[in-house]
Scaffold this motif. Structure first.
Motif, short mmCIF file in Angstrom:
data_model
loop_
_atom_site.label_atom_id
_atom_site.label_comp_id
_atom_site.label_asym_id
_atom_site.label_seq_id
_atom_site.Cartn_x
_atom_site.Cartn_y
_atom_site.Cartn_z
N MET A 92 24.67 -67.56 49.02
CA MET A 92 24.31 -68.96 49.16
C MET A 92 23.73 -69.18 50.57
SD MET A 92 26.81 -72.08 48.48
CE MET A 92 26.49 -73.69 49.02
N ALA A 93 22.65 -69.94 50.64
CA ALA A 93 22.00 -70.21 51.92
C ALA A 93 22.79 -71.23 52.73
CB ALA A 93 20.60 -70.74 51.67
N THR A 94 22.73 -71.06 54.04
CA THR A 94 23.44 -72.01 54.90
C THR A 94 22.58 -73.25 55.13
OG1 THR A 94 22.54 -70.97 56.87
CG2 THR A 94 24.67 -70.16 56.10
N PRO A 95 23.19 -74.40 55.33
CA PRO A 95 22.43 -75.64 55.56
C PRO A 95 21.68 -75.57 56.89
CG PRO A 95 24.77 -76.12 55.19
CD PRO A 95 24.63 -74.64 55.27
N ASN A 96 20.49 -76.12 56.89
CA ASN A 96 19.68 -76.15 58.10
C ASN A 96 19.88 -77.52 58.76
OD1 ASN A 96 17.78 -76.06 60.10
ND2 ASN A 96 16.13 -75.30 58.78
N TYR A 97 20.91 -77.62 59.59
CA TYR A 97 21.25 -78.89 60.20
C TYR A 97 20.17 -79.38 61.16
CZ TYR A 97 25.87 -78.13 58.24
OH TYR A 97 26.90 -77.92 57.37
N GLY A 98 19.49 -78.46 61.81
CA GLY A 98 18.41 -78.84 62.72
C GLY A 98 17.29 -79.55 61.99
N TYR A 99 16.95 -79.07 60.81
CA TYR A 99 15.90 -79.69 60.00
C TYR A 99 16.32 -81.08 59.56
CZ TYR A 99 12.73 -80.58 56.11
OH TYR A 99 11.81 -81.14 55.28
N GLU A 100 17.57 -81.19 59.08
CA GLU A 100 18.08 -82.49 58.63
C GLU A 100 18.08 -83.50 59.77
OE1 GLU A 100 21.89 -82.05 56.74
OE2 GLU A 100 21.14 -80.49 55.41
N LYS A 101 18.49 -83.06 60.95
CA LYS A 101 18.52 -83.94 62.12
C LYS A 101 17.11 -84.41 62.46
CE LYS A 101 20.03 -84.23 66.90
NZ LYS A 101 20.65 -83.56 68.03
N ARG A 102 16.16 -83.50 62.43
CA ARG A 102 14.77 -83.85 62.75
C ARG A 102 14.22 -84.86 61.75
NH1 ARG A 102 11.07 -85.15 66.20
NH2 ARG A 102 9.01 -84.47 65.67
N GLN A 103 14.55 -84.69 60.47
CA GLN A 103 14.08 -85.62 59.46
C GLN A 103 14.66 -87.01 59.69
OE1 GLN A 103 11.61 -84.89 57.21
NE2 GLN A 103 11.58 -83.05 58.48
#
Length: 65
Positions: free
Chosen positions: A1-12
């Motif tokens: 299972m892939a890990t969440p990309n928190y940096g991407y979510e924060k940027r959005q």
């Protein structure tokens, strides 16, 4: 299972927040200049117009003299 990309979510979230802020500033400038909303829709009541209504209004402080 892939890990969440928190940096991407924060940027959005940051981009959405910035866009919303810019739209508010643009609408405020339009109201100030008297041209009204560009899309022809009236602003919703209580949305940045300074009026307090319903649950937004704080109860008046009681003064006993």
């Amino acid at each position: 299972m892939a890990t969440p990309n928190y940096g991407y979510e924060k940027r959005q979230k940051e981009l959405a927040k910035k866009k919303k802020k810019e739209e508010k500033l643009r609408a405020k400038a339009e109201r100030k200049s008297g041209t009204g909303p560009a899309d022809g829709q009236a602003p919703e009541p209580g949305e940045g117009d300074g009026s307090l209504s319903g649950d937004d209004a704080a109860p008046a402080p009681s003064v006993s003299a």
